[in-house]
Design a protein around this motif. Structure first.
Motif, PDB file in Angstrom:
ATOM      1  N   GLU A 187       0.819  -1.208   0.000  1.00 53.30           N
ATOM      2  CA  GLU A 187       0.000   0.000   0.000  1.00 53.30           C
ATOM      3  C   GLU A 187       0.857   1.265   0.000  1.00 53.30           C
ATOM      4  O   GLU A 187       0.543   2.242  -0.676  1.00 53.30           O
ATOM      5  CB  GLU A 187      -0.925  -0.005   1.219  1.00 53.30           C
ATOM      6  N   ARG A 188       1.946   1.234   0.755  1.00 59.29           N
ATOM      7  CA  ARG A 188       2.808   2.410   0.897  1.00 59.29           C
ATOM      8  C   ARG A 188       3.695   2.606  -0.321  1.00 59.29           C
ATOM      9  O   ARG A 188       4.012   3.727  -0.697  1.00 59.29           O
ATOM     10  CB  ARG A 188       3.665   2.233   2.154  1.00 59.29           C
ATOM     11  N   GLY A 189       4.133   1.459  -0.891  1.00 61.89           N
ATOM     12  CA  GLY A 189       5.015   1.533  -2.047  1.00 61.89           C
ATOM     13  C   GLY A 189       6.480   1.362  -1.706  1.00 61.89           C
ATOM     14  O   GLY A 189       7.318   1.307  -2.603  1.00 61.89           O
ATOM     15  N   TYR A 190       6.811   1.257  -0.454  1.00 58.42           N
ATOM     16  CA  TYR A 190       8.191   1.000  -0.039  1.00 58.42           C
ATOM     17  C   TYR A 190       8.180   0.318   1.326  1.00 58.42           C
ATOM     18  O   TYR A 190       7.200   0.368   2.058  1.00 58.42           O
ATOM     19  CB  TYR A 190       9.023   2.284   0.001  1.00 58.42           C
ATOM     20  N   PRO A 207      11.434  -2.911  -4.369  1.00 58.99           N
ATOM     21  CA  PRO A 207      11.799  -4.091  -5.159  1.00 58.99           C
ATOM     22  C   PRO A 207      12.227  -3.739  -6.574  1.00 58.99           C
ATOM     23  O   PRO A 207      11.763  -2.756  -7.167  1.00 58.99           O
ATOM     24  CB  PRO A 207      10.498  -4.905  -5.177  1.00 58.99           C
ATOM     25  N   VAL A 208      13.104  -4.581  -7.111  1.00 60.19           N
ATOM     26  CA  VAL A 208      13.606  -4.437  -8.478  1.00 60.19           C
ATOM     27  C   VAL A 208      13.156  -5.650  -9.282  1.00 60.19           C
ATOM     28  O   VAL A 208      13.223  -6.783  -8.799  1.00 60.19           O
ATOM     29  CB  VAL A 208      15.141  -4.343  -8.482  1.00 60.19           C
ATOM     30  N   PHE A 209      12.722  -5.413 -10.515  1.00 59.83           N
ATOM     31  CA  PHE A 209      12.235  -6.486 -11.381  1.00 59.83           C
ATOM     32  C   PHE A 209      13.075  -6.557 -12.652  1.00 59.83           C
ATOM     33  O   PHE A 209      13.688  -5.565 -13.058  1.00 59.83           O
ATOM     34  CB  PHE A 209      10.769  -6.245 -11.758  1.00 59.83           C
ATOM     35  N   ASP A 210      13.079  -7.743 -13.296  1.00 57.81           N
ATOM     36  CA  ASP A 210      13.664  -7.842 -14.622  1.00 57.81           C
ATOM     37  C   ASP A 210      12.592  -8.294 -15.600  1.00 57.81           C
ATOM     38  O   ASP A 210      11.405  -8.334 -15.243  1.00 57.81           O
ATOM     39  CB  ASP A 210      14.890  -8.767 -14.644  1.00 57.81           C
ATOM     40  N   SER A 211      12.974  -8.634 -16.813  1.00 57.63           N
ATOM     41  CA  SER A 211      11.993  -8.938 -17.855  1.00 57.63           C
ATOM     42  C   SER A 211      11.423 -10.340 -17.756  1.00 57.63           C
ATOM     43  O   SER A 211      10.469 -10.664 -18.454  1.00 57.63           O
ATOM     44  CB  SER A 211      12.641  -8.763 -19.232  1.00 57.63           C
ATOM     45  N   ARG A 212      11.964 -11.171 -16.849  1.00 53.23           N
ATOM     46  CA  ARG A 212      11.600 -12.582 -16.866  1.00 53.23           C
ATOM     47  C   ARG A 212      10.602 -13.003 -15.804  1.00 53.23           C
ATOM     48  O   ARG A 212       9.946 -14.020 -15.949  1.00 53.23           O
ATOM     49  CB  ARG A 212      12.866 -13.436 -16.700  1.00 53.23           C
ATOM     50  N   ALA A 213      10.495 -12.274 -14.716  1.00 52.20           N
ATOM     51  CA  ALA A 213       9.723 -12.782 -13.580  1.00 52.20           C
ATOM     52  C   ALA A 213       8.782 -11.733 -13.023  1.00 52.20           C
ATOM     53  O   ALA A 213       9.033 -10.529 -13.108  1.00 52.20           O
ATOM     54  CB  ALA A 213      10.675 -13.262 -12.485  1.00 52.20           C
ATOM     55  N   SER A 214       7.684 -12.220 -12.425  1.00 51.34           N
ATOM     56  CA  SER A 214       6.735 -11.310 -11.791  1.00 51.34           C
ATOM     57  C   SER A 214       7.172 -10.947 -10.382  1.00 51.34           C
ATOM     58  O   SER A 214       6.765  -9.928  -9.842  1.00 51.34           O
ATOM     59  CB  SER A 214       5.349 -11.965 -11.736  1.00 51.34           C
ATOM     60  N   GLU A 215       8.037 -11.780  -9.780  1.00 51.16           N
ATOM     61  CA  GLU A 215       8.535 -11.455  -8.451  1.00 51.16           C
ATOM     62  C   GLU A 215       9.847 -10.696  -8.562  1.00 51.16           C
ATOM     63  O   GLU A 215      10.543 -10.770  -9.578  1.00 51.16           O
ATOM     64  CB  GLU A 215       8.719 -12.716  -7.623  1.00 51.16           C
ATOM     65  N   ALA A 216      10.184  -9.971  -7.515  1.00 50.87           N
ATOM     66  CA  ALA A 216      11.392  -9.152  -7.526  1.00 50.87           C
ATOM     67  C   ALA A 216      12.637 -10.019  -7.660  1.00 50.87           C
ATOM     68  O   ALA A 216      12.718 -11.107  -7.093  1.00 50.87           O
ATOM     69  CB  ALA A 216      11.467  -8.322  -6.259  1.00 50.87           C
ATOM     70  N   VAL A 217      13.606  -9.514  -8.396  1.00 52.65           N
ATOM     71  CA  VAL A 217      14.898 -10.198  -8.516  1.00 52.65           C
ATOM     72  C   VAL A 217      15.934  -9.578  -7.588  1.00 52.65           C
ATOM     73  O   VAL A 217      17.012 -10.151  -7.383  1.00 52.65           O
ATOM     74  CB  VAL A 217      15.422 -10.155  -9.967  1.00 52.65           C
ATOM     75  N   ALA A 218      15.616  -8.420  -7.034  1.00 46.55           N
ATOM     76  CA  ALA A 218      16.559  -7.729  -6.151  1.00 46.55           C
ATOM     77  C   ALA A 218      15.797  -6.661  -5.379  1.00 46.55           C
ATOM     78  O   ALA A 218      14.597  -6.450  -5.577  1.00 46.55           O
ATOM     79  CB  ALA A 218      17.701  -7.106  -6.951  1.00 46.55           C
ATOM     80  N   MET A 241      13.812   5.610  -3.102  1.00 47.81           N
ATOM     81  CA  MET A 241      14.128   4.215  -3.389  1.00 47.81           C
ATOM     82  C   MET A 241      13.193   3.644  -4.449  1.00 47.81           C
ATOM     83  O   MET A 241      13.606   2.818  -5.268  1.00 47.81           O
ATOM     84  CB  MET A 241      14.064   3.380  -2.112  1.00 47.81           C
ATOM     85  N   ARG A 242      11.956   4.086  -4.449  1.00 51.13           N
ATOM     86  CA  ARG A 242      11.040   3.652  -5.510  1.00 51.13           C
ATOM     87  C   ARG A 242      11.547   4.124  -6.868  1.00 51.13           C
ATOM     88  O   ARG A 242      11.552   3.371  -7.842  1.00 51.13           O
ATOM     89  CB  ARG A 242       9.635   4.195  -5.264  1.00 51.13           C
ATOM     90  N   ARG A 243      12.006   5.364  -6.933  1.00 46.00           N
ATOM     91  CA  ARG A 243      12.499   5.893  -8.212  1.00 46.00           C
ATOM     92  C   ARG A 243      13.767   5.153  -8.654  1.00 46.00           C
ATOM     93  O   ARG A 243      13.920   4.825  -9.830  1.00 46.00           O
ATOM     94  CB  ARG A 243      12.775   7.391  -8.100  1.00 46.00           C
ATOM     95  N   LEU A 244      14.665   4.899  -7.685  1.00 42.74           N
ATOM     96  CA  LEU A 244      15.890   4.183  -8.025  1.00 42.74           C
ATOM     97  C   LEU A 244      15.572   2.757  -8.471  1.00 42.74           C
ATOM     98  O   LEU A 244      16.131   2.260  -9.465  1.00 42.74           O
ATOM     99  CB  LEU A 244      16.833   4.165  -6.830  1.00 42.74           C
TER     100      LEU A 244
END
Length: 258
Positions: A187-190, A207-218, A241-244
């Motif tokens: 809800e908060r976003g961080y 959280p950080v995502f890549d092109s392959r997965a719906s869950e965070a990779v980092a 941190m959201r922007r980064l």
């Protein structure tokens, strides 16, 4: 190699076989490997049979041996982490967010997070992050950010064993407390580590995502001395941190955002 006694000599021999094949410009025969490695033919044959079953080597129709496809899984995972670290620093260089604070990058490994990189700020923290450090995900900002991208039942299964030992008197002490906190993260976003890793330190992650997965990779997080925090700085740190994280996700080819 170290002269210390090796607990698993078969693993060492298997590693030498793989190193020899990798260093060769052409496929090798068993006779080549026996000569180069000075191993008994029966020992080498047994090890190669196991490596072949695991997909680590491939025996060609000619009988010669090359590396197998399973090796690429390890290589790709290693290269992905190198790329992730490089992209982390490149993303921070682009944005220069919170230059006075310490910012970290980590990945999840089971119930823990493992720190890959740290950009130290000019403000002292009283706590030192270092590459390779492992901490329980339930107490860290990056860990909570990554866990928040998993379905609740998957989080329950992941943490079905003994609850991670706390580092301070703060933080969730049960799966239900954690799930409630993860809902707040969404809800908060961080995410927030409220003096859970170290007394006197707050961390804010995304959280950080890549092109392959719906869950965070980092996950990325900023760490700030608690006595310098107020509501304005907390919100600013979380949004930064959201922007980064979003910039890093974009560089990794993901359209998903924190």
């Amino acid at each position: 190699m170290s002269s210390e006694k090796v607990a698993a000599p078969a693993v060492v021999r298997a590693s030498k076989i793989l190193d020899l094949i990798a260093a060769s410009a052409v496929p090798l025969s068993l006779a080549d490997m026996v000569r180069e490695l000075q191993l008994p033919k029966s020992t080498l044959h047994g090890l190669c049979g196991t490596l072949q079953q695991l997909g680590l080597i491939t025996r060609l129709e000619s009988g010669l041996v090359t590396l197998g496809p399973h090796v690429m899984i390890w290589a790709n995972a290693f290269l992905a982490r190198i790329d992730l670290t490089q992209e982390f620093f490149a993303s921070w260089d682009d944005m220069r967010v919170l230059p006075e604070e310490t910012i970290t990058l980590s990945v999840r490994d089971g119930c823990d997070v493992v720190y890959l990189a740290c950009r130290n700020g000019s403000r002292p923290l009283g706590f030192t992050f270092r590459a390779g450090m492992r901490l329980p995900s339930v107490y860290t900002a990056t860990g909570k950010a990554m866990l928040s991208t998993l379905p609740p039942e998957q989080v329950r299964r992941l943490l079905s064993g003994d609850w991670p030992k706390p580092h301070t008197s703060n933080g969730p002490r049960s799966i239900d407390e954690l799930l409630a906190e993860l809902e707040a993260v969404r809800e908060r976003g961080y995410s927030i580590d409220q003096q859970e890793v170290s007394e006197g330190m707050h961390c804010f992650g995304a959280p950080v995502f890549d092109s392959r997965a719906s869950e965070a990779v980092a996950g990325v997080a900023v760490s700030i001395q608690s006595d310098s925090l107020d509501e304005t700085l907390q919100e600013s740190a979380g949004q930064a941190m959201r922007r980064l994280a979003n910039r890093l996700s974009e560089r990794l080819g993901s359209s998903r955002r924190a």
